[in-house]
Design a protein around this motif. Structure first.
Motif, PDB file in Angstrom:
ATOM      1  N   LEU A 151     -20.052 -25.042  -2.579  1.00 28.98           N
ATOM      2  CA  LEU A 151     -19.589 -23.789  -1.993  1.00 28.98           C
ATOM      3  C   LEU A 151     -18.071 -23.793  -1.838  1.00 28.98           C
ATOM      4  CD1 LEU A 151     -20.233 -21.053  -0.737  1.00 28.98           C
ATOM      5  CD2 LEU A 151     -20.630 -22.193   1.444  1.00 28.98           C
ATOM      6  N   ASN A 152     -17.501 -24.952  -1.534  1.00 30.90           N
ATOM      7  CA  ASN A 152     -16.058 -25.087  -1.392  1.00 30.90           C
ATOM      8  C   ASN A 152     -15.344 -24.706  -2.688  1.00 30.90           C
ATOM      9  OD1 ASN A 152     -13.483 -25.924  -0.576  1.00 30.90           O
ATOM     10  ND2 ASN A 152     -13.839 -27.976  -1.360  1.00 30.90           N
ATOM     11  N   ARG A 153     -15.841 -25.194  -3.828  1.00 31.50           N
ATOM     12  CA  ARG A 153     -15.226 -24.911  -5.126  1.00 31.50           C
ATOM     13  C   ARG A 153     -15.355 -23.434  -5.490  1.00 31.50           C
ATOM     14  NH1 ARG A 153     -18.193 -28.249  -9.228  1.00 31.50           N
ATOM     15  NH2 ARG A 153     -16.771 -27.124 -10.640  1.00 31.50           N
ATOM     16  N   MET A 154     -16.529 -22.861  -5.207  1.00 31.18           N
ATOM     17  CA  MET A 154     -16.720 -21.445  -5.506  1.00 31.18           C
ATOM     18  C   MET A 154     -15.810 -20.576  -4.649  1.00 31.18           C
ATOM     19  SD  MET A 154     -20.790 -20.947  -6.326  1.00 31.18           S
ATOM     20  CE  MET A 154     -21.465 -21.901  -4.975  1.00 31.18           C
ATOM     21  N   THR A 155     -15.642 -20.969  -3.381  1.00 33.42           N
ATOM     22  CA  THR A 155     -14.747 -20.225  -2.497  1.00 33.42           C
ATOM     23  C   THR A 155     -13.320 -20.245  -3.038  1.00 33.42           C
ATOM     24  OG1 THR A 155     -16.114 -20.773  -0.570  1.00 33.42           O
ATOM     25  CG2 THR A 155     -13.856 -20.074  -0.144  1.00 33.42           C
ATOM     26  N   ALA A 156     -12.857 -21.437  -3.437  1.00 36.52           N
ATOM     27  CA  ALA A 156     -11.499 -21.565  -3.958  1.00 36.52           C
ATOM     28  C   ALA A 156     -11.299 -20.729  -5.218  1.00 36.52           C
ATOM     29  CB  ALA A 156     -11.197 -23.041  -4.237  1.00 36.52           C
ATOM     30  N   LEU A 157     -12.316 -20.713  -6.075  1.00 39.59           N
ATOM     31  CA  LEU A 157     -12.192 -19.957  -7.320  1.00 39.59           C
ATOM     32  C   LEU A 157     -12.100 -18.459  -7.042  1.00 39.59           C
ATOM     33  CD1 LEU A 157     -13.824 -20.523 -10.690  1.00 39.59           C
ATOM     34  CD2 LEU A 157     -14.245 -18.321  -9.599  1.00 39.59           C
ATOM     35  N   VAL A 158     -12.966 -17.962  -6.175  1.00 37.62           N
ATOM     36  CA  VAL A 158     -12.985 -16.523  -5.895  1.00 37.62           C
ATOM     37  C   VAL A 158     -11.695 -16.079  -5.211  1.00 37.62           C
ATOM     38  CG1 VAL A 158     -14.164 -14.703  -4.596  1.00 37.62           C
ATOM     39  CG2 VAL A 158     -15.504 -16.415  -5.810  1.00 37.62           C
ATOM     40  N   GLN A 159     -11.132 -16.946  -4.362  1.00 39.14           N
ATOM     41  CA  GLN A 159      -9.916 -16.584  -3.644  1.00 39.14           C
ATOM     42  C   GLN A 159      -8.657 -16.739  -4.496  1.00 39.14           C
ATOM     43  OE1 GLN A 159     -10.430 -19.156  -0.168  1.00 39.14           O
ATOM     44  NE2 GLN A 159     -10.781 -17.335   1.085  1.00 39.14           N
ATOM     45  N   ASP A 160      -8.780 -17.433  -5.605  1.00 37.02           N
ATOM     46  CA  ASP A 160      -7.633 -17.649  -6.486  1.00 37.02           C
ATOM     47  C   ASP A 160      -7.327 -16.360  -7.264  1.00 37.02           C
ATOM     48  OD1 ASP A 160      -5.696 -18.492  -8.223  1.00 37.02           O
ATOM     49  OD2 ASP A 160      -6.808 -20.240  -8.969  1.00 37.02           O
ATOM     50  N   LEU A 172     -13.678 -17.203   5.694  1.00 40.58           N
ATOM     51  CA  LEU A 172     -13.742 -18.249   4.690  1.00 40.58           C
ATOM     52  C   LEU A 172     -12.816 -19.402   5.059  1.00 40.58           C
ATOM     53  CD1 LEU A 172     -13.601 -15.951   1.548  1.00 40.58           C
ATOM     54  CD2 LEU A 172     -15.603 -16.822   2.750  1.00 40.58           C
ATOM     55  N   PRO A 173     -13.366 -20.605   5.371  1.00 41.66           N
ATOM     56  CA  PRO A 173     -12.523 -21.756   5.696  1.00 41.66           C
ATOM     57  C   PRO A 173     -11.833 -22.266   4.454  1.00 41.66           C
ATOM     58  CG  PRO A 173     -14.823 -22.414   5.583  1.00 41.66           C
ATOM     59  CD  PRO A 173     -14.795 -20.924   5.416  1.00 41.66           C
ATOM     60  N   ASP A 174     -10.717 -23.014   4.664  1.00 41.95           N
ATOM     61  CA  ASP A 174     -10.040 -23.578   3.507  1.00 41.95           C
ATOM     62  C   ASP A 174     -10.792 -24.796   3.004  1.00 41.95           C
ATOM     63  OD1 ASP A 174      -9.362 -25.821   5.060  1.00 41.95           O
ATOM     64  OD2 ASP A 174      -7.530 -24.862   5.772  1.00 41.95           O
ATOM     65  N   ALA A 175     -10.374 -25.350   1.899  1.00 37.60           N
ATOM     66  CA  ALA A 175     -11.103 -26.426   1.231  1.00 37.60           C
ATOM     67  C   ALA A 175     -11.227 -27.664   2.105  1.00 37.60           C
ATOM     68  CB  ALA A 175     -10.399 -26.777  -0.083  1.00 37.60           C
ATOM     69  N   SER A 176     -10.147 -28.036   2.825  1.00 37.25           N
ATOM     70  CA  SER A 176     -10.195 -29.248   3.640  1.00 37.25           C
ATOM     71  C   SER A 176     -11.178 -29.125   4.777  1.00 37.25           C
ATOM     72  CB  SER A 176      -8.796 -29.559   4.204  1.00 37.25           C
ATOM     73  OG  SER A 176      -8.351 -28.479   5.024  1.00 37.25           O
ATOM     74  N   GLN A 177     -11.216 -27.934   5.434  1.00 40.06           N
ATOM     75  CA  GLN A 177     -12.172 -27.722   6.504  1.00 40.06           C
ATOM     76  C   GLN A 177     -13.604 -27.791   5.987  1.00 40.06           C
ATOM     77  OE1 GLN A 177     -10.774 -23.893   7.852  1.00 40.06           O
ATOM     78  NE2 GLN A 177      -9.686 -24.785   9.589  1.00 40.06           N
ATOM     79  N   ARG A 178     -13.842 -27.176   4.824  1.00 39.45           N
ATOM     80  CA  ARG A 178     -15.187 -27.157   4.276  1.00 39.45           C
ATOM     81  C   ARG A 178     -15.635 -28.574   3.897  1.00 39.45           C
ATOM     82  NH1 ARG A 178     -19.552 -24.197   4.807  1.00 39.45           N
ATOM     83  NH2 ARG A 178     -21.066 -25.128   3.400  1.00 39.45           N
ATOM     84  N   GLN A 179     -14.728 -29.384   3.349  1.00 38.04           N
ATOM     85  CA  GLN A 179     -15.085 -30.733   2.962  1.00 38.04           C
ATOM     86  C   GLN A 179     -15.419 -31.584   4.187  1.00 38.04           C
ATOM     87  OE1 GLN A 179     -15.459 -31.581  -0.263  1.00 38.04           O
ATOM     88  NE2 GLN A 179     -16.395 -33.444   0.553  1.00 38.04           N
ATOM     89  N   GLN A 180     -14.651 -31.372   5.273  1.00 39.93           N
ATOM     90  CA  GLN A 180     -14.899 -32.119   6.505  1.00 39.93           C
ATOM     91  C   GLN A 180     -16.297 -31.840   7.026  1.00 39.93           C
ATOM     92  OE1 GLN A 180     -11.771 -31.066   9.192  1.00 39.93           O
ATOM     93  NE2 GLN A 180     -10.199 -32.222   8.076  1.00 39.93           N
ATOM     94  N   ARG A 181     -16.756 -30.562   6.940  1.00 44.50           N
ATOM     95  CA  ARG A 181     -18.107 -30.211   7.414  1.00 44.50           C
ATOM     96  C   ARG A 181     -19.172 -30.984   6.659  1.00 44.50           C
ATOM     97  NH1 ARG A 181     -19.358 -25.664  10.352  1.00 44.50           N
ATOM     98  NH2 ARG A 181     -21.359 -25.666   9.302  1.00 44.50           N
ATOM     99  N   HIS A 182     -18.986 -31.161   5.337  1.00 50.84           N
ATOM    100  CA  HIS A 182     -20.015 -31.823   4.545  1.00 50.84           C
ATOM    101  C   HIS A 182     -19.902 -33.338   4.588  1.00 50.84           C
ATOM    102  CE1 HIS A 182     -22.018 -28.393   2.754  1.00 50.84           C
ATOM    103  NE2 HIS A 182     -20.829 -27.806   2.692  1.00 50.84           N
ATOM    104  N   ASP A 183     -18.719 -33.837   4.999  1.00 48.85           N
ATOM    105  CA  ASP A 183     -18.549 -35.285   5.115  1.00 48.85           C
ATOM    106  C   ASP A 183     -19.146 -35.823   6.404  1.00 48.85           C
ATOM    107  OD1 ASP A 183     -17.308 -35.355   2.720  1.00 48.85           O
ATOM    108  OD2 ASP A 183     -15.256 -35.404   3.537  1.00 48.85           O
ATOM    109  N   VAL A 184     -19.319 -34.938   7.417  1.00 51.59           N
ATOM    110  CA  VAL A 184     -19.851 -35.376   8.706  1.00 51.59           C
ATOM    111  C   VAL A 184     -21.321 -35.731   8.576  1.00 51.59           C
ATOM    112  CG1 VAL A 184     -20.341 -34.686  11.059  1.00 51.59           C
ATOM    113  CG2 VAL A 184     -18.186 -34.018   9.988  1.00 51.59           C
TER     114      VAL A 184
END
Length: 226
Positions: free
Chosen positions: A153-162, A214-226
């Motif tokens: 979801l993080n990658r898709m978010t970044a792509l759509v916002q780009d 929509l959170p930024d990539a770092s925030q989204r990654q932190q959620r899935h790393d927990v």
């Protein structure tokens, strides 16, 4: 023994001795029903294990009645005639007299509350999955392929916002709407998992501004790393 066919407005009540002789048959409104039961001697009260049965089981228990809940499929064989509320109430009494009958344990308020939260989380997961599948399919139709899984979801978010990514304005708008819903459902699922109710002041994803959703990539990654 008292068999009660529950309803939203009118309850059908069938009273009988344990030997089977009928004592009364009544139709009571929702308002009349508690007052009527409060006037009865402590009895075995039987409901079908259906909507609102656990609530009324607790109410009857408070009136010192012995409450029995029976699954509907175990009551059906004892309906003597054409199915109606009166026949169902009588069948409940007959079913409760059977020595081999299996009863449903009435739930407490806490048990029902936890079950409601669990069902709510399941619903959110299904909705989130549907949104993710729709987003993935929409991007695939326009040349962007993503694997299955929430971790992407993080990658898709970044792509759509780009803004440099070539997507038609209407497609980008639709993707953003799906991302808003996905992040909203994901945030609620996370709150349920942590057994924390989100405070109304913290529901940024309910605001109409997508950047707040929509959170930024770092925030989204932190959620899935927990």
């Amino acid at each position: 023994m008292i068999g009660i066919d529950l309803a939203k407005a009118v309850f059908q009540v069938h009273g009988a001795l344990r030997t089977g002789e009928a004592q009364f048959r009544k139709k009571l409104t929702r308002k009349q029903f508690p007052a009527f039961m409060a006037q009865q001697e402590p009895s075995m009260v039987t409901f079908e294990a259906c909507g609102s049965a656990h609530f009324w089981a607790r109410e009857m228990d408070a009136l010192v009645h012995e409450v029995k809940l029976i699954a509907p499929q175990y009551v059906r064989p004892f309906v003597k005639r054409q199915k109606n509320d009166a026949a169902d109430a009588e069948a409940l009494v007959i079913a409760a007299r059977q020595p081999e009958m299996r009863f449903v344990e009435p739930k407490t308020v806490e048990q029902q509350s936890y079950a409601a939260v669990f069902r709510g989380r399941e619903r959110l997961v299904h909705q989130r999955t549907a949104d993710m599948n729709a987003l993935r399919a929409l991007l695939y139709e326009h040349g962007y392929v993503f694997p299955v899984g929430m971790s992407h979801l993080n990658r898709m978010t970044a792509l759509v916002q780009d803004k440099t990514v070539h997507l038609h304005a209407l497609i980008r708008e639709e993707c953003l709407d799906l991302l808003v819903q996905s992040h909203r459902h994901d945030a609620f699922c996370g709150a349920v998992d942590c057994n924390v109710e989100p405070a109304p002041s913290g529901l940024e994803f309910l605001l109409p501004v997508r950047r707040q959703v929509l959170p930024d990539a770092s925030q989204r990654q932190q959620r899935h790393d927990v």
